[in-house]
Design an enzyme around this catalytic site. Structure first.
Site, PDB file in Angstrom:
ATOM      1  N   PHE A   1      10.605  -2.160  -0.331  1.00 18.58           N
ATOM      2  CA  PHE A   1      10.521  -3.617  -0.177  1.00 18.58           C
ATOM      3  C   PHE A   1      11.130  -4.326  -1.382  1.00 18.58           C
ATOM      4  O   PHE A   1      11.811  -5.340  -1.233  1.00 18.58           O
ATOM      5  CB  PHE A   1       9.059  -4.044  -0.002  1.00 18.58           C
ATOM      6  CG  PHE A   1       8.894  -5.498   0.280  1.00 18.58           C
ATOM      7  CD1 PHE A   1       9.138  -6.008   1.542  1.00 18.58           C
ATOM      8  CD2 PHE A   1       8.506  -6.380  -0.725  1.00 18.58           C
ATOM      9  CE1 PHE A   1       9.008  -7.363   1.805  1.00 18.58           C
ATOM     10  CE2 PHE A   1       8.381  -7.731  -0.477  1.00 18.58           C
ATOM     11  CZ  PHE A   1       8.624  -8.224   0.798  1.00 18.58           C
ATOM     12  N   ALA A   2      10.909  -3.785  -2.553  1.00 16.18           N
ATOM     13  CA  ALA A   2      11.525  -4.364  -3.754  1.00 16.18           C
ATOM     14  C   ALA A   2      13.038  -4.243  -3.681  1.00 16.18           C
ATOM     15  O   ALA A   2      13.773  -5.188  -4.009  1.00 16.18           O
ATOM     16  CB  ALA A   2      10.995  -3.673  -5.003  1.00 16.18           C
TER      17      ALA A   2
ATOM     18  N   HIS B   1      -2.904  -2.116  -7.466  1.00 14.53           N
ATOM     19  CA  HIS B   1      -2.564  -3.507  -7.800  1.00 14.53           C
ATOM     20  C   HIS B   1      -3.428  -4.100  -8.904  1.00 14.53           C
ATOM     21  O   HIS B   1      -2.915  -4.704  -9.853  1.00 14.53           O
ATOM     22  CB  HIS B   1      -2.655  -4.377  -6.544  1.00 14.53           C
ATOM     23  CG  HIS B   1      -1.537  -4.129  -5.586  1.00 14.53           C
ATOM     24  ND1 HIS B   1      -1.453  -4.739  -4.350  1.00 14.53           N
ATOM     25  CD2 HIS B   1      -0.435  -3.326  -5.664  1.00 14.53           C
ATOM     26  CE1 HIS B   1      -0.370  -4.328  -3.727  1.00 14.53           C
ATOM     27  NE2 HIS B   1       0.255  -3.469  -4.499  1.00 14.53           N
TER      28      HIS B   1
ATOM     29  N   LYS C   1       0.875  -8.343  -2.087  1.00 16.01           N
ATOM     30  CA  LYS C   1      -0.409  -8.471  -1.422  1.00 16.01           C
ATOM     31  C   LYS C   1      -0.761  -7.143  -0.723  1.00 16.01           C
ATOM     32  O   LYS C   1       0.138  -6.353  -0.416  1.00 16.01           O
ATOM     33  CB  LYS C   1      -0.387  -9.639  -0.430  1.00 16.01           C
ATOM     34  CG  LYS C   1       0.834  -9.694   0.485  1.00 16.01           C
ATOM     35  CD  LYS C   1       0.745  -8.687   1.599  1.00 16.01           C
ATOM     36  CE  LYS C   1       2.071  -8.446   2.234  1.00 16.01           C
ATOM     37  NZ  LYS C   1       2.118  -7.153   2.904  1.00 16.01           N
TER      38      LYS C   1
END
Length: 324
Positions: free
Chosen positions: A14-15, A79, A97
């Site tokens: 995703f990054a 996280h 998230k």
């Protein structure tokens, strides 16, 4: 004014596909460094940022005095730990998230933010998209009448990908944590209301991970029904239905990826009114707003206190499941 220099912890897909590129493209930001266990994993990032500094250790990146802010796309269960480590290292933090796995964990996050004097936020990018600003304006205008029902669906099917972190309990996977954040957060964002009670929670699990959930909730002035699933074909919609009309967001959660962001209002006062945002990148807007908060003290639309409310609703749903 000097740009905010960003470091990324981990070479997540995703990054690579979205957030690192957004940092690189955003005004006032510089994609400066990445930390990954293998330099080979840094190569796709270096393809669009040749001057990228590469670390093979997360702590080394946090120790770099030139880095102002850190983006964290690590698996969910890491996280809180790495957000706090980054704050203690003197970095601003934007974390994917869900930033926490329970409302109580926000006590530690907020305390670390406040004691560090740095800024931290959950990467809730939809709040930065103009379709949500417009949705709030339409709702507040009264054109829909009294709000009666909010209805949403967010689904995709990754059932064949058993190694995906979303399908693994040891990485705190599950649909509620991954996309329930959007379903619950979007209704709170637009209406400004918090749930009074969860009336029903129908949750299905595989391998200890929730893969499907239907939630019925009562808010002070309306009812909510929402479905999130990792075992259904791709679908997204969000509808606000009032006594005089209704408003639908056709691509509320992955605008530009799932479909073009579109807001449709059907009400006597507006007839059928459609607005579209074909070229907006909410990831870039998120980074720019974050940088403005860091550099100028600009108000941020979704601070940790907002994210805490979304997690509180998630906790209420899980609690209802256990009591059923």
């Amino acid at each position: 004014m000097k740009p905010v220099k960003w470091g990324v912890l981990g070479a997540a897909k995703f990054a690579r596909e979205h957030m690192a590129r957004a940092i690189h493209a955003a005004e006032g930001a510089e994609f400066y460094a990445i930390a990954t266990s293998s330099e080979d994993k840094a190569a796709p990032f270096q393809a669009f940022q040749p001057n990228l500094k590469v670390f093979t250790d997360y702590d080394q990146l946090l120790a770099d005095p030139d880095i102002d802010a850190v983006y964290i796309p690590l698996p969910n269960h890491l996280h809180v730990e790495w957000t706090i480590k980054a704050l203690e290292a003197g970095k601003h933090v934007l974390c994917e998230k869900p930033i926490a796995m329970g409302e109580a964990e926000f006590d530690r996050l907020i305390a670390a933010r406040d004691s560090s004097g740095k800024f931290a936020a959950e990467a809730f990018m939809i709040a930065h998209h103009p379709q949500f600003t417009r949705a709030k304006e339409v709702l507040q205008s009264g054109v829909l009448g009294d709000l009666v029902l909010v209805d949403t669906v967010f689904s995709f099917n990754n059932g064949a990908d058993k190694d995906n972190i979303r399908n693994r309990p040891e990485t705190a996977g599950g649909a509620l944590g991954d996309i329930g954040v959007y379903a619950f957060g979007s209704v709170r964002l637009v209406t400004g209301e918090e749930p009074v009670q969860i009336r029903a929670a129908n949750i299905r699990r595989e391998n200890g991970v929730d893969v499907f959930s239907q939630t019925l909730a009562e808010f002070p002035s309306f009812d909510y029904q929402g479905t999130v699933s990792m075992r259904m074909a791709n679908r997204q919609h969000l509808t606000f239905h009032g006594t005089k009309g209704h408003m639908t967001l056709s691509a509320p959660y992955n605008a530009g990826v799932y479909d073009i962001a579109e807001l449709t209002v059907e009400a006597p006062a507006m007839e059928r009114h459609v607005e579209r945002w074909p070229a907006v990148n909410h990831y870039v807007l998120q980074v720019q707003n974050f940088c403005a908060t860091v550099r100028e003290g600009a108000e941020y639309p979704v601070p940790l206190e907002f994210s805490r409310g979304t997690q509180a609703m998630t906790d209420m749903v899980i609690d209802k499941e256990h009591k059923a």
